[in-house]
Design a protein around this motif. Structure first.
Motif, PDB file in Angstrom:
ATOM      1  N   SER A  96       1.317  -1.405   0.013  1.00 19.32           N
ATOM      2  CA  SER A  96      -0.557   0.038   0.283  1.00 19.32           C
ATOM      3  C   SER A  96       0.889   0.979  -0.029  1.00 19.32           C
ATOM      4  O   SER A  96       0.740   2.053  -0.330  1.00 19.32           O
ATOM      5  N   LEU A 118      -3.679   4.453  -0.892  1.00 20.37           N
ATOM      6  CA  LEU A 118      -3.011   3.343  -0.453  1.00 20.37           C
ATOM      7  C   LEU A 118      -3.863   1.875  -0.894  1.00 20.37           C
ATOM      8  O   LEU A 118      -2.947   1.170  -1.260  1.00 20.37           O
ATOM      9  N   SER A 177      -6.208   0.034  -1.112  1.00 18.44           N
ATOM     10  CA  SER A 177      -6.623  -1.375  -0.238  1.00 18.44           C
ATOM     11  C   SER A 177      -7.526  -2.409  -0.797  1.00 18.44           C
ATOM     12  O   SER A 177      -7.071  -3.148  -1.029  1.00 18.44           O
TER      13      SER A 177
END
Length: 436
Positions: free
Chosen positions: A8, A85, A87
């Motif tokens: 990330s 990030l 994710s």
């Protein structure tokens, strides 16, 4: 650091964490109740989001985490960092000032994490859109400001509903001496970096003149090419200064709690786009503004408390490369405050200016957004192929739910609008013009 976090960080273009972020991530594995105290601009948002992400599962299809923020701007800033990030976890951000139906539609597909302001979160709970019982992780961001804004009842209700919580983190740049009982904290661990030097360098200057308005206007004219925030203590004061800045033809954004939400949003957007190089605001602007290019902070009046002084100055150098940042205040204000400023400052004489430099960028409005499946790539391609711009002539792009904004060179705005008049953007004719 595990593989998930490392990937990330790479996706977000972050080479390494700073010591505060590393300690927070490690401590969050060992402690269920954390307070993170760290200077404004030190990267607290990334620190607590990584701690949350580390605890979350991609296979868990329930709502796992909630971040409570005192302002819409702070909630949106947190959303931006989390999305960077990459994710793969679904996020929904809830805040007032726009249609709740947009959020309701998003919440039908249960997100892994919700970021929002207390009032809007409660609204969704009462409508049956959010169920708190599956939440395991809670972050109360800028908790001192949440409590100051009078959100105790709402936050207490949210905390009470999170019956399966395993982890709670509170963050701030300043410490609150006494925690509210509704937080039900029993084993609190504190990470305190408030006395650490952030990777920036403040230059403190004082104005000796008693003519605050004249001095401020002279400064803004002289340094019209630098991003500057002017802080006032009261809305009426900011409105009065705004009238004078208009009279002097100084481009600026006005931002305070007395304005409509849409006007506040547009003010910040133009400042972020460098369409206006001056942000005139009250202390509502001391939190949640993440604009690394801010060079100068002017305290038209010193704030009422030292905490606000800290947060105001933290608008500069938001965890970016080491740079110098200038803080200006009036010498006549120093003795009026109940707190002491233990700093060394120099008297600042404003050099004579030649002429006001208009900002390089102009912000355009587009009547379509992400709910219309419009992307940044669509906008860039349209402005290059149809509008005749070069790639390096396209500045910041912000895509909202049903509208978008893009910064373009001010001196090319007229010819650009001529080139795209009547043309279709992604198969549709959209309204495109200079943002008011």
């Amino acid at each position: 650091m595990n593989k998930k976090i490392a990937e990330s960080l790479k996706a977000a273009g972050i080479e390494k964490l700073n010591p505060m972020q590393e300690e927070t991530l490690i401590s969050s594995k060992k402690n269920n109740e954390l307070v993170l105290l760290s200077p404004t601009g030190s990267g607290k948002t990334l620190a607590f989001l990584l701690s949350l992400y580390d605890k979350m599962s991609e296979t868990n299809k329930h709502l796992q985490s909630i971040v409570i923020a005192p302002t819409r701007e702070l909630a949106l800033q947190t959303e931006t960092v989390f999305k960077s990030l990459k994710s793969g976890l679904k996020i929904t951000t809830c805040y007032g000032g726009h249609a709740i139906s947009v959020e309701e539609k998003s919440l039908t597909d249960i997100p892994a994490i919700i970021i929002g302001t207390p009032g809007r979160i409660i609204d969704h709970i009462q409508r049956g859109n959010i169920f708190l019982s599956t939440i395991e992780n809670i972050v109360l961001d800028e908790y001192d400001k949440c409590l100051e804004f009078g959100f105790q009842a709402e936050i207490g209700q949210i905390i009470e509903g999170c019956s399966n919580r395993n982890f709670v983190m509170l963050t701030s740049a300043t410490e609150v001496k006494e925690m509210p009982s509704f937080l039900k904290l029993t084993d609190l661990h504190t990470i305190d970096y408030t006395h650490e030097q952030v990777d920036l360098d403040f230059n403190y200057y004082t104005f000796s003149s008693d003519n605050k308005l004249g001095t401020t206007i002279q400064f803004l004219k002289t340094f019209s090419d630098q991003l500057t925030v002017v802080f006032c203590n009261y809305r009426d004061q900011a409105d009065d200064i705004a009238e004078e800045l208009n009279h002097e033809n100084i481009e600026f954004s006005l931002y305070h709690g007395g304005l409509e939400q849409a006007d506040r949003e547009r003010a910040l957007l133009k400042f972020r786009h460098n369409t206006n190089n001056v942000l005139l605001c009250t202390d509502i602007g001391a939190r949640g503004l993440d604009i690394p290019e801010i060079k100068n902070i002017i305290h038209f009046e010193l704030p009422h408390d030292f905490q606000s002084w800290t947060h105001r100055n933290g608008r500069t150098a938001r965890n970016n490369d080491k740079t110098e940042n200038n803080i200006f205040f009036f010498k006549s204000d120093v003795k009026k405050q109940k707190y002491e400023l233990e700093i060394e400052s120099e008297n600042f004489e404003i050099p004579p200016h030649s002429k006001i430099h208009k900002p390089h960028w102009q912000t355009l409005y587009i009547s379509a957004g992400k709910k219309n499946k419009l992307s940044k790539g669509d906008i860039v391609g349209f402005l290059i192929k149809t509008g005749g711009l070069e790639n390096n002539e396209i500045g910041r792009i912000d895509i909202m739910d049903f509208q978008s904004f893009v910064a373009v060179p001010r001196d090319k705005t007229d010819i650009l609008l001529e080139n795209i008049e009547g043309k279709k953007l992604k198969g549709k004719k959209e309204k495109i013009g200079v943002a008011n």
